[in-house]
Each structure stands twice: as C-alpha cells, then as structure tokens.
Design an enzyme around this catalytic site. Sequence first.
Site, PDB file in Angstrom:
ATOM      1  N   LYS A  13      33.431 -30.718 -47.419  1.00 40.59           N
ATOM      2  CA  LYS A  13      33.794 -29.202 -46.980  1.00 40.59           C
ATOM      3  C   LYS A  13      35.114 -29.438 -46.119  1.00 40.59           C
ATOM      4  O   LYS A  13      35.344 -30.336 -45.624  1.00 40.59           O
ATOM      5  CB  LYS A  13      32.527 -28.869 -46.112  1.00 40.59           C
ATOM      6  CG  LYS A  13      32.732 -28.505 -44.561  1.00 40.59           C
ATOM      7  CD  LYS A  13      31.602 -28.181 -43.708  1.00 40.59           C
ATOM      8  CE  LYS A  13      31.753 -28.607 -42.533  1.00 40.59           C
ATOM      9  NZ  LYS A  13      31.204 -28.020 -41.352  1.00 40.59           N
ATOM     10  N   LYS A  43      37.977 -29.267 -39.941  1.00 41.48           N
ATOM     11  CA  LYS A  43      39.161 -29.547 -38.857  1.00 41.48           C
ATOM     12  C   LYS A  43      38.889 -31.037 -38.473  1.00 41.48           C
ATOM     13  O   LYS A  43      39.941 -31.460 -38.050  1.00 41.48           O
ATOM     14  CB  LYS A  43      39.103 -28.733 -37.640  1.00 41.48           C
ATOM     15  CG  LYS A  43      37.520 -28.433 -37.242  1.00 41.48           C
ATOM     16  CD  LYS A  43      37.573 -27.169 -36.084  1.00 41.48           C
ATOM     17  CE  LYS A  43      36.379 -26.972 -35.651  1.00 41.48           C
ATOM     18  NZ  LYS A  43      36.064 -25.538 -35.322  1.00 41.48           N
ATOM     19  N   LYS A  49      27.287 -36.705 -37.665  1.00 40.84           N
ATOM     20  CA  LYS A  49      28.269 -36.992 -36.573  1.00 40.84           C
ATOM     21  C   LYS A  49      27.893 -38.227 -35.761  1.00 40.84           C
ATOM     22  O   LYS A  49      28.953 -38.754 -35.213  1.00 40.84           O
ATOM     23  CB  LYS A  49      28.183 -35.692 -35.975  1.00 40.84           C
ATOM     24  CG  LYS A  49      28.910 -34.302 -36.254  1.00 40.84           C
ATOM     25  CD  LYS A  49      29.395 -33.517 -35.170  1.00 40.84           C
ATOM     26  CE  LYS A  49      30.012 -32.142 -35.704  1.00 40.84           C
ATOM     27  NZ  LYS A  49      30.254 -31.268 -34.643  1.00 40.84           N
TER      28      LYS A  49
HETATM   29  P1  AMP Z   1      32.583 -24.992 -36.733  1.00 45.08           P
HETATM   30  O1  AMP Z   1      34.314 -24.897 -36.873  1.00 45.08           O
HETATM   31  O2  AMP Z   1      31.807 -26.174 -37.108  1.00 45.08           O
HETATM   32  O3  AMP Z   1      32.410 -24.667 -35.389  1.00 45.08           O
HETATM   33  O4  AMP Z   1      32.116 -23.832 -37.558  1.00 45.08           O
HETATM   34  C1  AMP Z   1      32.597 -22.387 -36.995  1.00 45.08           C
HETATM   35  C2  AMP Z   1      32.119 -21.497 -38.156  1.00 45.08           C
HETATM   36  O5  AMP Z   1      32.966 -21.695 -39.418  1.00 45.08           O
HETATM   37  C3  AMP Z   1      30.535 -21.540 -38.723  1.00 45.08           C
HETATM   38  O6  AMP Z   1      30.182 -20.493 -38.859  1.00 45.08           O
HETATM   39  C4  AMP Z   1      30.637 -22.473 -40.056  1.00 45.08           C
HETATM   40  O7  AMP Z   1      29.713 -22.334 -41.063  1.00 45.08           O
HETATM   41  C5  AMP Z   1      32.042 -21.917 -40.554  1.00 45.08           C
HETATM   42  N1  AMP Z   1      32.767 -22.733 -41.307  1.00 45.08           N
HETATM   43  C6  AMP Z   1      33.090 -24.105 -40.881  1.00 45.08           C
HETATM   44  N2  AMP Z   1      33.721 -24.687 -41.985  1.00 45.08           N
HETATM   45  C7  AMP Z   1      33.567 -23.886 -43.042  1.00 45.08           C
HETATM   46  C8  AMP Z   1      34.005 -24.136 -44.309  1.00 45.08           C
HETATM   47  N3  AMP Z   1      34.542 -25.196 -45.143  1.00 45.08           N
HETATM   48  N4  AMP Z   1      33.600 -23.121 -45.059  1.00 45.08           N
HETATM   49  C9  AMP Z   1      32.907 -22.160 -44.793  1.00 45.08           C
HETATM   50  N5  AMP Z   1      32.573 -21.874 -43.499  1.00 45.08           N
HETATM   51  C10 AMP Z   1      32.914 -22.839 -42.752  1.00 45.08           C
END
Ligand code: AMP
Length: 344
Positions: free
Chosen positions: A204, A207, A121
């Site tokens: 991955k 968003k 990041k």
């Molecule tokens: P974040 O959007 O980074 O706050 O992630 C929130 C939750 O979603 C965390 O537990 C991440 O590990 C999970 N997560 C985000 N992107 C993915 C993805 N592409 N595949 C699986 N889990 C995800």
Amino acid sequence: MSDPINPGFTPRIFSGIQPSGGLTLGNYLGALKRFAALQGQGAETVYCIVDLHAITVWQDPQMLRARIREAAAAFMASGVDPAQSILFNQSQVSAHAEMAWLFNTVARVGWMYRMTQFKDKAGKNSENASLGLLAYPALMAADILTYQATAVPVGEDQKQHLELTRDIAAKFNHDYGVGHFPITEPLIEGVATRVMSLRDGSRKMSKSDPSDASRINLTDDADTIAQKIRKARTDADPLPGAIDGLKDRPEARNLVNIYAALADETPDQVLARFEGQGFGAFKPALADIAVSALSPITAKMTEYMDDPAEIDRILGDGALRADTVATPILEKTKQIMGLLRSRP
Ligand code: AMP
Ligand code: TRP
C-alpha cells in the site's frame, strides 16, 4: 434524528488520521476526500488528528507538533470545513485516553495480538514494541465510541480495527446488559480504498515507506508529481477496455484506479477512453489530472501553514466542541461500569 442501522443513536461520522508523517495521495483518496464529501449529508461529522496514536512509535516532539499542524492544513485544504465539522487533535480531549483505559479492561489480549497492523509495525522484535502499539486498537475504539459514532469512513487497511471496535462495543453492551454503544458501520467505499505504492503494486502507498518515489505526497509540487508518475512501475502491455482485464496487473490496475478516483469516474469509464493505448499515453494524462486535482490542495495547505496560530485556534475550538459530545458519553460509561462519581 435516529440512525437507520443503530436506532436511538444520532447519525454521527467519526474518523482519524495519524500525524506521523506527510500525508499521501492514499490518505487523500482513501480518507480526506471522502471526509469532505460526507459533510452536510445528514450526519454530524467529527474528524480527528490522532496524535496519541502517532506516539505509539517514537516521534520527535518538534516534528510532531509541526506534523499535527500540517495534518490540520491537509484536512482543511481537502475541503473539511471546521464550521461544518468538528476538527481537532486527539490529545486535547482527555476523554479519548480515559475511554481507552476503560476499553483496555473490555478488550482481550488475544484480540490485540491478532491485529495485522501490530504485527507489521512491531516486526520481529515485538517484545520491544511499546505497550501502546499493542493497545492501539483499544484507543481507536475509544475515539469512535466516545462519540457513539455510527459510521467510520476509512481505507481498506483499517477494516480489522473497525471489526475490533464492533467487538468491544458488543462485549461492553453484553457484559453490562446495556445498549450503550452503537455497532459502528465501516464506510470503505469507492475505487481508492487501497491505493498502492508506485514502485510495488503489492504494497500500500504509505507515508512510512522508505522510498519517496513510492508515493505522492500532498506537499509535492507539480513537477515532482509528474516525475513520480512517469517513473511509476508498469508493464509493457496496452490497456484493456475494462478493469477485469487488469486482474493480474496490479501496478496497471492501481494507476487506473487512481485516475478514476481523481476524475470521479469508474475504472471502466477511464479504460473505455484508453483501450489499446500504452502507458506512454496514459501516464501523461494521469499526471495532468493528478496535478490539476492536487495543486489547489497543495496551495491551500501552504496558505494554512503560513498561519500556525490560526490552525492552533481552529484545533482548540474543535477540541472544546468535541469535548461537549465526548464527556457526557464517557461519564455515562463510567456510571454503567460502577465507578463512583461524586465530584461536585
Ligand atoms: P493513516 O495514515 O494510517 O493514519 O491512515 C489514515 C486514513 O487514510 C485511514 O482511513 C487509512 O485507511 C487511509 N489510508 C492510508 N493509506 C491509504 C492508501 N494507500 N489507500 C487508501 N487509503 C489509505
Ligand atoms: N488507525 C487509523 C489509521 O492508522 C487512524 C485512526 C485512529 C482512526 N483512530 C481512528 C481511524 C478512529 C478511524 C476512526 O489509519
């Protein structure tokens, strides 16, 4: 009831999601769907929209407020029930920020520089990243340990942060000669712990990816979902009969894993039905199952978002309940550290 891995602690699950953009299928399969499934399984469930984490990179204030509400709608539409779980946004419970400061004194600078999420990041110009972005994992440890949470369901990308949480708990317990914090178990389970981009099987689904075609958003309508799946990058080979045969085909493996997670099947069960067929047959089937799984969620999200006052009420109520768990644990932490407490 005492936790089997951390005796003496109440079994308590904590997890969080950043309201830094629209939520994706990755968030749903890797996190939200499992958050809902963990309710009523014997542990208390505490789920948090981590708005203080989101502001470690610039957020437009109007937009941030809207995204916090949208994230709350996504939690509830995915089955997180505010009557069964505590659902709130982080900034409404001041214990998180206070505990984070205490952990800033426990964690070491070197630990923070090693975090791959910080490196990703912060990019090349890391001197210009916010101090909060560097300290981010100490706030995450605070989220978890302010509830003495014993287990944390997350996707694969959060593994390193959870190891750091365990390091902070262990160092605190060791330095102060106490057993105050549990050594939290990561719950990284299922076939969808790392949902990949639809455009590039080595990245991955996120968003923050500039390409909207790379992800399925929980707010996408049925046509958009079908179109994104149709255009997803794949290869020309037919599908094998078992997942082992997809070792060197990341895009294909990703689509099969997504199918399996949506259908609550194993990848091998899915492949047993599609063996020998190409993506011309598989993609429409995947689009069908994705639309039938996600459409009800999108519809419910829209319903919740039509009543922002009700969302605010639910988050406010959740924050009060969260506070009653967090504040005594924070107080005890300050006492252990020798911070004088004398306020009447
Ligand atoms: P974040 O959007 O980074 O706050 O992630 C929130 C939750 O979603 C965390 O537990 C991440 O590990 C999970 N997560 C985000 N992107 C993915 C993805 N592409 N595949 C699986 N889990 C995800
Ligand atoms: N860092 C997590 C992410 O980006 C979000 C998060 C913050 C979190 N605090 C947490 C996840 C506590 C689990 C537990 O995905």
